[in-house]
Write an enzyme that holds these catalytic residues in place. Sequence first.
Site, PDB file in Angstrom:
ATOM      1  N   GLU A 288      76.648  25.816  24.082  1.00  0.00           N
ATOM      2  CA  GLU A 288      76.809  26.638  22.893  1.00  0.00           C
ATOM      3  C   GLU A 288      77.911  27.666  23.134  1.00  0.00           C
ATOM      4  OE1 GLU A 288      72.447  26.889  20.736  1.00  0.00           O
ATOM      5  OE2 GLU A 288      72.986  28.471  22.124  1.00  0.00           O
ATOM      6  N   CYS A 289      78.873  27.730  22.245  1.00  0.00           N
ATOM      7  CA  CYS A 289      79.938  28.727  22.266  1.00  0.00           C
ATOM      8  C   CYS A 289      80.599  28.782  23.643  1.00  0.00           C
ATOM      9  CB  CYS A 289      79.416  30.081  21.819  1.00  0.00           C
ATOM     10  SG  CYS A 289      80.719  31.225  21.280  1.00  0.00           S
TER      11      CYS A 289
END
Length: 436
Positions: free
Chosen positions: A327-328
């Site tokens: 994520e990210c």
Amino acid sequence: MAAGLVISAPASGVGKTTLTLALARAWRNRGLNVQCFKSGPDYIDPAFHAAATGRASVNVDSWAMDRGTIAQLVSRGADADIVLAEGSMGLFDGVAARGVSGVGATADIAEMMGWPVVLVIDPSGQAQTAAAIAAGLRDYRPGVRLAGVVLNRVASLRHEDLVRRALNDSGIAVFGAMPRHAEISLPKRHLGLVQAEEQAEIGKLIDEAARFVAERVDLDAVLRSAASWSPQPAANGLNVTPPGQRIALARDAAFSFVYPHMLEAWRAAGAEILPFSPLADEAPDASADVCWLPGGYPELHAGKIAANARFRGGLRAFAETRPVHGECGGYMVLGTALTDADGVRHEMTGLLGLETSFAKRRMHLGYRLAELAAAIPGHRSGARLRGHEFHYSTILAQPDTLLAVVHDATGAVIAETGSQRGHATGTFFHLIAEDR
């Protein structure tokens, strides 16, 4: 029976977090059991809350979560003496289009829970106008009740007197007033506050904030303004499926942005979390059946990540047979390369073709609704996921198969679609909940 309050403000940067931490610690010092929550998608503040109270704090979010999920999360405050929900941005600030149970505004949570609002107001550069702002917030939305105001950063006793008189004339209680005090300022960086676990002196800072606030704010009056509250039984629990039975979770200063409610839901479903530190050159546990790399600050540690051969090689070997999701920041590390703010290009793990750069920073911020074109760990193809994106990286290349069709809160399609290749998947948004 617990009592509940919301700490909010007309805008960001006024002192909500500092007041929340100070009240929580001051009441804890008096022997009260304090439970904090964070309204909105901020993944940093809950760790500060936990440091102040000794109890885990979680996010509640009206855009991404239904009422049943919120009821389930806040029920942890049933055994507390006082519940403090810290708001985000201004009291009524949210998105234009309604989400699951609201627009993501702090006022949604205040009305839903029936918790009165304590406003933090910074009257710098004004006097009686501060009362007009407070009165406007009080009257803006029926169902949201104002308990009173705490003034922050008053310039002088005369300044305080002018603002107090105007607020009293408007029928608004003033619980206290505080001058600027550098010793309780929380350090910041580009994604918000420097994380609690990175601050060795965080306990002393919170203690000083509690002492300072207790001298200038009527803690008893604030406590009396709270509304008695009993949690309502949730119709169903959190709609969260763990990504695997044994989850290797990257966890250190570069990989720390994961919502506490997600980890709790994974554990509640019977999953075992196996933390490892890429910065310490650790590989994911070989016994795990999935690896999850949350967001954080890989751009601040890109050189070290690039040099940590055991981590990079171990992750690549893991991904040959088992799913890996980022994520990210975790997504960026799964990519080919990351260029830092100084323009230095660092080789990442190469599980995806994504290449990102911080040399020319551009903020990406907002809620995201994604319909998966392929499965990710814990979520089937076609699932609708709600999350939040906040980063300053620029995509230089995103060549792999699209992972999802992603919309912002207005319904507009955005370019950050996420990627999939082999067993590796990644997204720029942080998952909050799946639509039921």
